[in-house]
Write an enzyme that holds these catalytic residues in place. Structure first.
Site, PDB file in Angstrom:
ATOM      1  N   GLU A 187       0.849  -1.186   0.000  1.00  0.00           N
ATOM      2  CA  GLU A 187       0.000   0.000   0.000  1.00  0.00           C
ATOM      3  C   GLU A 187       0.887   1.239   0.000  1.00  0.00           C
ATOM      4  O   GLU A 187       2.094   1.126   0.184  1.00  0.00           O
ATOM      5  CB  GLU A 187      -0.925  -0.027   1.224  1.00  0.00           C
ATOM      6  N   HIS A 209      -3.553   2.521   7.302  1.00  0.00           N
ATOM      7  CA  HIS A 209      -2.610   2.450   8.405  1.00  0.00           C
ATOM      8  C   HIS A 209      -1.828   3.739   8.549  1.00  0.00           C
ATOM      9  O   HIS A 209      -1.714   4.527   7.636  1.00  0.00           O
ATOM     10  CB  HIS A 209      -1.638   1.302   8.173  1.00  0.00           C
TER      11      HIS A 209
END
Ligand code: SF4
Lengths: 399, 302, 73
Positions: B216, B257
């Site tokens: 990511e 995150h």
């Protein structure tokens, strides 16, 4: 969480870093008065979080009180990268002999703080690193061994600085290292750090970022600096919808239904968890869908939380349908989320079968969850339908 | 074979009486884990599903002898100290489940681990699983769910997202590709063990024949992996799935995150995909493409 | 009023027992039982939070507590 320049400097001042006289002003009259008190040529700087103030014309020099007042009027309305000024900082204009750059941040790869120093401050440091690498030093230091000024000295020296400047810079850089670790900062930067014609040093501009997770450890400082608990300091200020999302997440301590971000589409998303949300948001867009929001649920949220989040998303004008999707779940329970979203639809006065375009959450307690969905006529699928295809089904139902 | 853990790994749960830790203990025991003790200060003498609770790690060591690992599931405020306690009691593998530990404290944990020759997985992770051997942490959830998603085989899985670890394993399992070891490494900006740092272990594991990773935006971990693969001429084909492509258009917003805050150009998905492809990593647009890409790459190796 | 998904029924005899009431309040992880002066009461607000753990059923005498899944009828 980024600090404004005036907040960063307030923090520096507590640590006796060298700062010239300055005042934060909110009116032309105050700007005029500040000029008088500082006594001499001043610089007026718009207080925004984003960079590029200089280019936007939001930094100006004034030779007289009238000019200071005038500049205040012209700077305040300037929008810098979509951001309005909070106030204007008036500081003494210094006679600069040389500018330096010093910054400390985390290096995720070395897993240590890294100190970047250059004797070519004031300009883009990335560019200096490319064109004059010998003028930029990068020094990692330990976060558990006692801090020592020799690290600062070595960093300054490695950029080619010696003589009196080295000895005067070392304690300033060392202090910044201490500040960086003491307040859980993710960035502490002084640029430029100026050497004046008389050989003394002064911090001209600087800013710090505090790690959001660590805010709780520094409540007192934040309160003293006047930074409110609801100030998220994101790239743009939170919308009412996003603030309402934060309140949903605070309903109870069970699980997460947070990180709500508003977009202007017609497909509401109840998605999770962290990586799953990123994947699903991409998938919706790849199918040409227009998300109304981003969010992350996870950690087994309560029924009430899932319900409140659903209701909130449905309350947004223009939201036609809802897609409820997650990666295969382990600790979040399928039946609990199913109950929550169905209750949320009903509370919003909508028929769950009509409103929920697709429910794709496979995993723990899925049999029980699917029973509930069948009862309410909601279309669902298990892990045999990929996240990507589930998103496609939801999008197809809207257009 | 597997990496990091096996049936014989003898470990403890720090914070064992907490709500999440109780679940985790049950799930790990059901999966066959060898948990010899738990630690919650002030609760010595109790037990959690038959696992005795102690006040200190030292007390477990006195009773049970040296320990291989620990799962730390304590509130963020106490996490650093719990990890220090594990490290100073010669535990060499510490899985940190806790979320929201500030970077400074993570860096301090990792630095001490390095000094002690130990390894930290996490924080903010779901742990490690070697299918049919053992699991350490919440990965996969209840044992029955875990068995449904994870099967023994030859693919190593590494993921910054805990949930996506299971999604990927489940997709592999459905395609008939089992896994050697799957590691949820944690989603924070600083983690104990990165993709590149796990590679030598997979490389040395005869059972692992290929790698699948979730990636990511944010951080330099994929770049580091790409460099490692090139520098070491790795025998293992790697397939990556890249999530969060939409974030390239939204600098500075916070999604996912803590590690995904886009901080610079090399952190974008476009930049990462380029780097990985240059290093010979196949990048999947969708998760369901991973098995096919792996099979293709494995066929080339033969 | 039952919840949308879950109803919990306590046998009237069992409900009067202060000891069982206290036990039920303690075991239920989502606060569905409240030990009141008159015996056990149900907090209707929490009914739909029931996690189907059966701890209440185990804590009460046989058939004393029933947890009903309304979505199964
Ligand atoms: S089954 Fe569990 S959650 Fe439900 S009422 Fe009984 S004790 Fe409470």
């Amino acid at each position: 969480m980024r600090f404004y320049e005036y907040e960063s400097k307030a923090l520096f001042r507590r640590h006796r870093l060298p700062l010239g006289p300055g005042q934060r002003v909110n009116s032309a009259a105050e700007a005029r008065q500040a000029f008088g008190e500082i006594g001499g040529p001043v610089v007026l700087k718009s207080q925004v979080l984003s960079g590029g103030r200089m280019k936007a014309g939001a930094v100006k020099f004034a030779e007289s009180a009238d000019e200071a007042a005038e500049h205040f009027q012209s700077i305040m309305p300037i929008v810098v990268q979509g951001e309005s000024a909070r106030s204007v900082l008036v500081e003494r204009k210094s006679a600069v002999a040389q500018e330096y750059f010093v910054a400390i941040t985390w290096d995720g790869r070395a897993k240590k703080p890294v100190l970047v120093f250059s004797d070519m401050g004031g300009i883009d440091i990335e560019e200096v690193a490319e064109t004059h690498p010998e003028h930029v030093s990068k020094t990692h230091f330990s976060s558990i061994l006692p801090l020592s000024p020799r690290i600062a000295k070595e960093a300054v020296g490695a950029a080619g600085v010696t003589g009196a400047a080295l000895n005067r810079l070392t304690p300033i850089v060392f202090e910044l290292m201490k500040i960086f670790l003491a307040y859980d900062l993710t960035l502490a930067e002084i640029n430029p750090l100026a050497r004046l014609e008389d050989g003394s040093f002064v911090v001209l501009d600087g800013h710090v970022d505090m790690e959001a997770e660590a805010r709780g450890n520094h409540k007192k400082l934040l309160e003293e600096l006047g930074i409110g608990e609801d100030e998220t300091r994101q790239a743009r200020p939170p919308t009412d919808f996003e603030l309402a999302g934060a309140r949903v997440n605070a309903v109870d301590h069970r699980g997460v239904a947070g990180n709500v971000v508003e977009f202007d589409g017609n497909l509401g998303l109840v998605i999770g968890a962290g990586g799953g949300s990123l994947t699903l948001f991409d998938a919706v867009r790849q199918h040409g869908g227009r998300p109304a929001n981003y969010c992350e649920i996870g950690g087994n949220p309560s029924v009430k939380k899932a319900e409140a989040l659903t209701q909130l998303i449905l309350s947004k004008p223009g939201v036609e349908k809802l897609a409820v999707m997650m990666n295969v779940v382990s600790n979040t329970r399928v039946d609990i989320v199913a109950r929550g979203v169905i209750k949320g639809c009903i509370a919003a006065g909508r028929d769950p079968a009509e409103t929920i375009a697709i429910f794709r959450i496979p995993g723990s307690w899925e049999d029980e969850g699917f029973k509930i969905l069948r009862k309410y006529g909601v279309e669902y699928c298990d892990r045999s339908v990929s996240m990507h295809d589930a998103a496609g089904r939801a999008v197809a139902k809207i257009s | 074979m597997s990496i990091l853990i096996s049936k014989d790994t003898k470990f403890i749960i720090q914070g064992i009486t907490g709500r999440e830790a109780v679940n985790l203990t049950r799930e790990n025991l059901d999966y066959g884990a060898r948990i010899v003790g738990g630690v919650t200060p002030g609760r010595a003498g109790r037990d959690v599903y038959g696992v005795p609770v102690y006040d200190c790690v030292r007390d477990v060591v006195r009773k049970e002898g040296s320990l291989d690992g620990s799962v730390v599931s304590v509130p963020p405020k106490f996490t650093r100290d719990a990890v220090f306690e594990a490290l100073e009691n010669r535990i060499r593998l510490v899985v940190v489940v806790t979320e929201n530990v500030p970077r400074r404290e993570v860096a301090q944990m990792v630095e001490l681990a390095t000094l002690r020759g130990a390894r930290i997985i996490g924080p903010n992770c779901l742990g490690i699983i070697s299918p049919d051997e053992a699991k350490m942490g919440g990965v996969g959830g209840p044992a029955a769910n875990t068995r449904q998603a994870y099967t023994k085989g030859n693919i190593g899985v590494m993921s910054r997202s805990g949930g996506m670890t299971t999604e990927i394993a489940s997709t592999l399992t459905a395609a008939g590709l089992g896994q050697s070891t799957c590691v949820s490494i944690g989603g924070d900006a600083i983690v104990g063990t990165s993709y590149a740092e796990l590679m030598p272990l997979f490389e040395a594991d005869p059972e692992t024949r290929a790698i699948a990773i979730y990636s990511e935006p944010g951080g330099r971990m994929e770049a580091e992996l790409a460099e490692w693969i090139q520098a070491n001429n790795s025998r293992l084909p790697v397939v990556a799935f890249m999530a969060g492509r939409f974030m390239d258009e939204m600098k500075g917003m916070r999604f996912g995150h803590a590690g995904t805050i886009v901080e610079g150009k090399e952190d974008t998905t476009a930049e990462k995909i380029k780097r990985m492809e240059q290093a010979g990593i196949s990048v999947a647009e969708r998760i369901e493409e991973i098995p096919r890409l792996l099979e293709k790459r494995l066929a080339e190796v033969k | 009023m039952p919840g949308l998904f879950i109803d919990v029924k306590v046998d009237p005899e069992v409900a009067k027992d202060a000891g069982i009431a206290a036990k039920l309040e303690e075991v239920c992880p989502v606060g569905i039982f409240v030990a009141a002066a008159s015996g056990v009461e149900i907090d209707e607000q929490n009914l739909d939070e029931c996690v189907l753990c059966d701890l209440c059923i185990e804590a009460a005498p046989k058939n004393g507590v029933r947890v009903i899944k309304l979505y199964e009828s």
